[in-house]
Scaffold this active site. Structure first.
Site, PDB file in Angstrom:
ATOM      1  N   LYS A  11       1.321  -1.012   0.113  1.00  0.00           N
ATOM      2  CA  LYS A  11      -0.415  -0.159  -0.514  1.00  0.00           C
ATOM      3  C   LYS A  11       0.425   1.126   0.214  1.00  0.00           C
ATOM      4  CE  LYS A  11      -3.997  -2.487   1.820  1.00  0.00           C
ATOM      5  NZ  LYS A  11      -4.634  -2.641   2.570  1.00  0.00           N
ATOM      6  N   HIS A  90      -8.452  -2.721  -5.960  1.00  0.00           N
ATOM      7  CA  HIS A  90      -8.297  -3.064  -4.484  1.00  0.00           C
ATOM      8  C   HIS A  90      -9.681  -2.442  -4.139  1.00  0.00           C
ATOM      9  CE1 HIS A  90      -7.229  -3.140  -0.415  1.00  0.00           C
ATOM     10  NE2 HIS A  90      -6.348  -3.583  -0.573  1.00  0.00           N
ATOM     11  N   GLU A 160     -10.577 -10.684  -1.191  1.00  0.00           N
ATOM     12  CA  GLU A 160     -10.748  -9.829  -0.173  1.00  0.00           C
ATOM     13  C   GLU A 160     -12.081  -8.759   0.878  1.00  0.00           C
ATOM     14  OE1 GLU A 160      -6.268  -8.134   0.421  1.00  0.00           O
ATOM     15  OE2 GLU A 160      -7.464  -6.578  -0.827  1.00  0.00           O
TER      16      GLU A 160
HETATM   17  P1  13P Z   1      -4.428  -6.371   5.720  1.00  0.00           P
HETATM   18  O1  13P Z   1      -3.772  -7.783   5.543  1.00  0.00           O
HETATM   19  O2  13P Z   1      -3.419  -6.017   6.575  1.00  0.00           O
HETATM   20  O3  13P Z   1      -5.628  -6.442   6.338  1.00  0.00           O
HETATM   21  O4  13P Z   1      -4.783  -6.302   4.069  1.00  0.00           O
HETATM   22  C1  13P Z   1      -4.915  -6.871   2.894  1.00  0.00           C
HETATM   23  C2  13P Z   1      -5.518  -5.705   1.935  1.00  0.00           C
HETATM   24  O5  13P Z   1      -5.777  -5.039   1.227  1.00  0.00           O
HETATM   25  C3  13P Z   1      -3.963  -6.858   0.523  1.00  0.00           C
HETATM   26  O6  13P Z   1      -4.248  -6.117  -0.084  1.00  0.00           O
END
Ligand code: 13P
Length: 246
Positions: A11, A90, A160
């Protein structure tokens, strides 16, 4: 056999000093699972130069190859910097930038044209889950975000759940199994068994060393897309090892 993939999504985290983490991942990355790090775009070229057994990816791309789009990056530019994958759709981009399924599909076509593998993300919000709409939402997102022409080489799907991202809340293994089985059957219906049975489907959302093995044991989970726990090799390497052992 489907390929297994442990993908780290950094990120908007990390400057040059963070690339030391890549060295510490090499041993875990020498196992059977593919290991991918998607750092901020500013680090892709430097990361690629020292990637070793790791693959490097982007976190987004524009639909166009080039042009008057200030601040954007094309898939070709990511590829040129050494990326082989790009995360698309995402939930943070869907929320922060209003990305629609149609835009995600267009971006994926651009990624494929540049020779990148798309990691197309889908997932329901808490309201949608509590309203019993999870599979409807996932079905709609898949249908409209994954373009025709999807193959096991050019596409990875990541499930996700929005409510599990960065919250420490993880669906039960039964909930993960239900959605992954649904994704697999939707892909088979659309692309046929031989293509769809080879497309990796990742789980993402609060994956950490302590829950990775349990998640990887779920049918149709071929790896993970990991946010917070991918930033430090000491957190991510045990997740990679759990996938290698799964
Ligand atoms: P986390 O593993 O911090 O919950 O984030 C997941 C994510 O959005 C991966 O793209």
């Amino acid at each position: 056999m489907r390929r297994k993939l442990a993908a780290g999504n950094w990120k908007m985290n990390g400057v040059t000093a963070a690339l030391g983490e890549l060295d510490a991942l090499q041993e875990a990355a020498s196992g059977p699972a593919d290991v991918l790090i998607c750092p901020p775009a500013t680090l892709i070229a430097t990361a690629s130069a020292k990637a070793g057994d790791l693959a490097i990816g982007g976190q987004d791309c524009h639909t166009a190859r080039s042009g008057a789009h200030t601040g954007d990056l094309s898939a070709e530019m990511l590829k040129d910097a050494g990326a082989t994958y790009v995360i698309l759709g995402h939930s943070e981009r869907r929320a922060d930038h209003g990305e629609t399924d149609a835009l995600v599909a267009e971006k994926s076509r651009a990624a494929w044209s540049a020779g990148l593998t798309s990691i197309i993300c889908v997932g329901e919000t808490l309201d949608e889950r509590e309203g019993g709409k999870t599979l409807d939402i996932i079905g709609m997102q898949l249908a409209a975000s994954v373009p025709d022409g999807c193959t096991a080489e050019n596409t990875v799907v990541a499930y996700e759940p929005v409510w599990a991202i960065g919250t420490g809340k993880v669906p039960t293994t039964a909930q993960i199994a239900e959605v992954h089985a649904f994704i697999r059957s939707s892909l088979i219906q659309r692309f046929g068994n031989s293509v769809a049975s080879a497309i990796p489907v990742l789980y993402g959302g609060s994956v950490k060393a302590a829950n990775a093995a349990e998640i990887f044991a779920v049918d149709d989970v071929d790896g993970a897309l990991v946010g917070g726990a991918s930033l430090k090799a000491s957190d991510f390497a045990p997740i990679v090892r759990a996938l290698n052992a799964a």
